[in-house]
Design an enzyme around this catalytic site. Sequence first.
Site, PDB file in Angstrom:
ATOM      1  N   SER A  21      59.720  67.130  18.821  1.00  0.00           N
ATOM      2  CA  SER A  21      59.484  67.513  20.220  1.00  0.00           C
ATOM      3  C   SER A  21      60.640  67.150  21.160  1.00  0.00           C
ATOM      4  CB  SER A  21      58.176  66.904  20.729  1.00  0.00           C
ATOM      5  OG  SER A  21      57.105  67.492  20.037  1.00  0.00           O
ATOM      6  N   LYS A  70      44.685  62.839  20.168  1.00  0.00           N
ATOM      7  CA  LYS A  70      44.355  64.012  20.993  1.00  0.00           C
ATOM      8  C   LYS A  70      42.957  63.916  21.620  1.00  0.00           C
ATOM      9  CE  LYS A  70      47.421  67.349  18.726  1.00  0.00           C
ATOM     10  NZ  LYS A  70      47.520  68.651  18.078  1.00  0.00           N
ATOM     11  N   ASN A  91      46.704  68.056  24.041  1.00  0.00           N
ATOM     12  CA  ASN A  91      48.049  67.754  23.524  1.00  0.00           C
ATOM     13  C   ASN A  91      49.086  67.706  24.643  1.00  0.00           C
ATOM     14  OD1 ASN A  91      48.533  70.454  24.139  1.00  0.00           O
ATOM     15  ND2 ASN A  91      49.795  70.788  22.333  1.00  0.00           N
ATOM     16  N   ALA A 131      38.053  74.380   9.457  1.00  0.00           N
ATOM     17  CA  ALA A 131      37.206  74.185  10.643  1.00  0.00           C
ATOM     18  C   ALA A 131      37.471  72.816  11.248  1.00  0.00           C
ATOM     19  CB  ALA A 131      35.737  74.340  10.263  1.00  0.00           C
ATOM     20  N   GLY A 132      38.709  72.326  11.117  1.00  0.00           N
ATOM     21  CA  GLY A 132      39.088  71.038  11.699  1.00  0.00           C
ATOM     22  C   GLY A 132      39.605  71.235  13.125  1.00  0.00           C
ATOM     23  N   ASN A 154      35.142  77.644   5.605  1.00  0.00           N
ATOM     24  CA  ASN A 154      35.492  76.236   5.360  1.00  0.00           C
ATOM     25  C   ASN A 154      34.798  75.727   4.109  1.00  0.00           C
ATOM     26  OD1 ASN A 154      37.036  74.008   6.300  1.00  0.00           O
ATOM     27  ND2 ASN A 154      35.151  72.975   6.933  1.00  0.00           N
ATOM     28  N   ARG A 155      35.460  74.752   3.440  1.00  0.00           N
ATOM     29  CA  ARG A 155      34.871  74.080   2.286  1.00  0.00           C
ATOM     30  C   ARG A 155      33.508  73.530   2.673  1.00  0.00           C
ATOM     31  NH1 ARG A 155      39.243  69.771   0.240  1.00  0.00           N
ATOM     32  NH2 ARG A 155      38.556  68.919   2.220  1.00  0.00           N
ATOM     33  N   THR A 156      33.474  72.796   3.780  1.00  0.00           N
ATOM     34  CA  THR A 156      32.219  72.258   4.296  1.00  0.00           C
ATOM     35  C   THR A 156      31.690  73.279   5.308  1.00  0.00           C
ATOM     36  OG1 THR A 156      33.387  70.154   4.189  1.00  0.00           O
ATOM     37  CG2 THR A 156      31.194  70.129   5.226  1.00  0.00           C
ATOM     38  N   SER A 158      29.024  73.682   6.923  1.00  0.00           N
ATOM     39  CA  SER A 158      28.316  73.217   8.125  1.00  0.00           C
ATOM     40  C   SER A 158      29.284  73.006   9.295  1.00  0.00           C
ATOM     41  CB  SER A 158      27.556  71.919   7.832  1.00  0.00           C
ATOM     42  OG  SER A 158      28.450  70.938   7.385  1.00  0.00           O
TER      43      SER A 158
HETATM   44  P1  NDP Z   1      41.730  68.334  10.111  1.00  0.00           P
HETATM   45  O1  NDP Z   1      41.871  67.133   9.243  1.00  0.00           O
HETATM   46  O2  NDP Z   1      40.988  68.248  11.393  1.00  0.00           O
HETATM   47  O3  NDP Z   1      41.039  69.519   9.244  1.00  0.00           O
HETATM   48  C1  NDP Z   1      41.469  69.802   7.940  1.00  0.00           C
HETATM   49  C2  NDP Z   1      40.835  71.108   7.460  1.00  0.00           C
HETATM   50  O4  NDP Z   1      41.437  71.450   6.208  1.00  0.00           O
HETATM   51  C3  NDP Z   1      39.325  71.029   7.222  1.00  0.00           C
HETATM   52  O5  NDP Z   1      38.754  72.257   7.548  1.00  0.00           O
HETATM   53  C4  NDP Z   1      39.255  70.755   5.697  1.00  0.00           C
HETATM   54  O6  NDP Z   1      38.047  71.205   5.110  1.00  0.00           O
HETATM   55  C5  NDP Z   1      40.395  71.620   5.232  1.00  0.00           C
HETATM   56  N1  NDP Z   1      40.977  71.248   3.937  1.00  0.00           N
HETATM   57  C6  NDP Z   1      41.730  70.175   3.631  1.00  0.00           C
HETATM   58  N2  NDP Z   1      42.132  70.223   2.351  1.00  0.00           N
HETATM   59  C7  NDP Z   1      41.618  71.363   1.813  1.00  0.00           C
HETATM   60  C8  NDP Z   1      41.679  71.966   0.526  1.00  0.00           C
HETATM   61  N3  NDP Z   1      42.356  71.416  -0.482  1.00  0.00           N
HETATM   62  N4  NDP Z   1      41.021  73.151   0.344  1.00  0.00           N
HETATM   63  C9  NDP Z   1      40.337  73.720   1.367  1.00  0.00           C
HETATM   64  N5  NDP Z   1      40.255  73.185   2.610  1.00  0.00           N
HETATM   65  C10 NDP Z   1      40.871  72.023   2.829  1.00  0.00           C
HETATM   66  O7  NDP Z   1      43.239  68.835  10.328  1.00  0.00           O
HETATM   67  P2  NDP Z   1      43.768  69.745  11.542  1.00  0.00           P
HETATM   68  O8  NDP Z   1      42.773  70.815  11.779  1.00  0.00           O
HETATM   69  O9  NDP Z   1      44.176  68.870  12.681  1.00  0.00           O
HETATM   70  O10 NDP Z   1      45.131  70.355  10.956  1.00  0.00           O
HETATM   71  C11 NDP Z   1      45.126  71.372   9.949  1.00  0.00           C
HETATM   72  C12 NDP Z   1      46.558  71.764   9.620  1.00  0.00           C
HETATM   73  O11 NDP Z   1      47.180  72.444  10.701  1.00  0.00           O
HETATM   74  C13 NDP Z   1      47.444  70.551   9.321  1.00  0.00           C
HETATM   75  O12 NDP Z   1      48.124  70.826   8.117  1.00  0.00           O
HETATM   76  C14 NDP Z   1      48.403  70.486  10.484  1.00  0.00           C
HETATM   77  O13 NDP Z   1      49.674  70.008  10.069  1.00  0.00           O
HETATM   78  C15 NDP Z   1      48.488  71.946  10.915  1.00  0.00           C
HETATM   79  N6  NDP Z   1      48.839  72.100  12.334  1.00  0.00           N
HETATM   80  C16 NDP Z   1      50.011  72.743  12.651  1.00  0.00           C
HETATM   81  C17 NDP Z   1      50.385  72.922  13.979  1.00  0.00           C
HETATM   82  C18 NDP Z   1      51.671  73.621  14.285  1.00  0.00           C
HETATM   83  O14 NDP Z   1      52.123  73.536  15.424  1.00  0.00           O
HETATM   84  N7  NDP Z   1      52.274  74.333  13.354  1.00  0.00           N
HETATM   85  C19 NDP Z   1      49.552  72.433  15.085  1.00  0.00           C
HETATM   86  C20 NDP Z   1      48.321  71.793  14.655  1.00  0.00           C
HETATM   87  C21 NDP Z   1      48.004  71.626  13.324  1.00  0.00           C
HETATM   88  P3  NDP Z   1      36.717  70.275   5.115  1.00  0.00           P
HETATM   89  O15 NDP Z   1      36.175  70.335   6.525  1.00  0.00           O
HETATM   90  O16 NDP Z   1      35.814  70.907   4.145  1.00  0.00           O
HETATM   91  O17 NDP Z   1      37.173  68.890   4.723  1.00  0.00           O
END
Ligand code: NDP
Length: 275
Positions: A21, A70, A91, A131-132, A154-156, A158
Amino acid sequence: MTQQTPDQYRVFGNPIEHSRSPDIHHIFALKSQQHINYQKQLVDIDGFSNAVTDFIHQDGKGANVTVPFKEQALALSDELTERASLAGAVNTLTFKEGKIFGDNTDGEGLVQDLITNNVSLKNSRILLLGAGGAARGVLLPLLAHMPHSIVIANRTVSKADKLCQHFADIRLSASGYQDLEQQSFDVIINATSASLSGNLPPIPTSIIRQNVVCYDMVYGKNETPFLQWAKEHGAIKVIDGLGMLVGQAAVSFEVWRGVTPEVQPVIDKLRAALT
Ligand code: NDP
C-alpha cells in the site's frame, strides 16, 4: 519558501511487512501531485484502537486497515458508508471534523477491475465462490451493477445462506459446490482463500462453458490453481486479484484526496516486481 508538511496516512495490520500500500499510494500521489506521506504500521493484536487514537493525535488524515482489524475498524467508526456497513468490515478510515468515518473500498476495487478488463456485469449470471469477508465485501458493489443473478457457493453452505439473508436481494441464492453441476455462468469469481494454499475449491468442470470469465482475488507471480484450471477447461478470459488490490487503493485515495488516480501503470509496475 518553506515546504508544507505532507498529509499523513497509514496502513494498519498484523502482519504488515508484505503490504504494498505505501508504494501504491506514493505512486498515485506523485502522478496526481498530492503531497502525502503513507507508512505501514504493525499493530499489536490488542492494540488497534490505541494505534488509531495515537495517529489521530499526530494529525493523521486517514488510514487503511487490513487483516485482522477490519471488524474492529467498523466498530470504531462514528459514521459508516452503506457499503462498509453491509460488508461488515472497514478498510478505509478518514479522520476529519473530530470524527472517524469508515468505508470499505474492496468491492469497488473488484468491480472497477472487472470493468477495466471489459467484463460486462449487467444481466450477467455470476458465481461467487466463498462466503468469507471478501465475498461479503463485494456483494453490494456487484449488485449495484445490475447482474441477472449471483449464486454464492461455499464449502460451508450455511455461511452462504447467511449472506443471502443478510443482503435480502432476490437475485442472490446460496449453493453447495456439488449442486453447481447443471448450472451456467458468465462470470466466476473466486473469493475463497483456497489459492493461498495451492488448492482449488471443489468446483465441477462442467461449469466452465464457452465465454465464461474467471477471476481470482488471489494473485502471484504464477497463475493461481483456480485460474490454471479455468484456462485448461476453456475459460475465455482469466484475471487475478492484483487489479483489485490496486483498485481498492485507488478508491481509498479518491475518498481521501478527491482525485481519481490512474491504476494501470501501478498494476504494471507491481506485476513486474512480483516474486
Ligand atoms: P475468509 O477466511 O473470511 O474466508 C475464506 C473463504 O474461503 C471461506 O468461504 C472458506 O470456506 C473458503 N475456503 C478456504 N479454503 C478453501 C478450500 N480449500 N476449498 C474451498 N473453499 C475454501 O477470507 P477472506 O474472505 O477475507 O479472503 C478470501 C481471499 O480473498 C483471500 O485469499 C484474500 O487474500 C483474498 N482477498 C484479496 C483482495 C485483493 O485485493 N486482491 C482483497 C480481499 C481479499 P468455509 O466457509 O467453508 O471455510
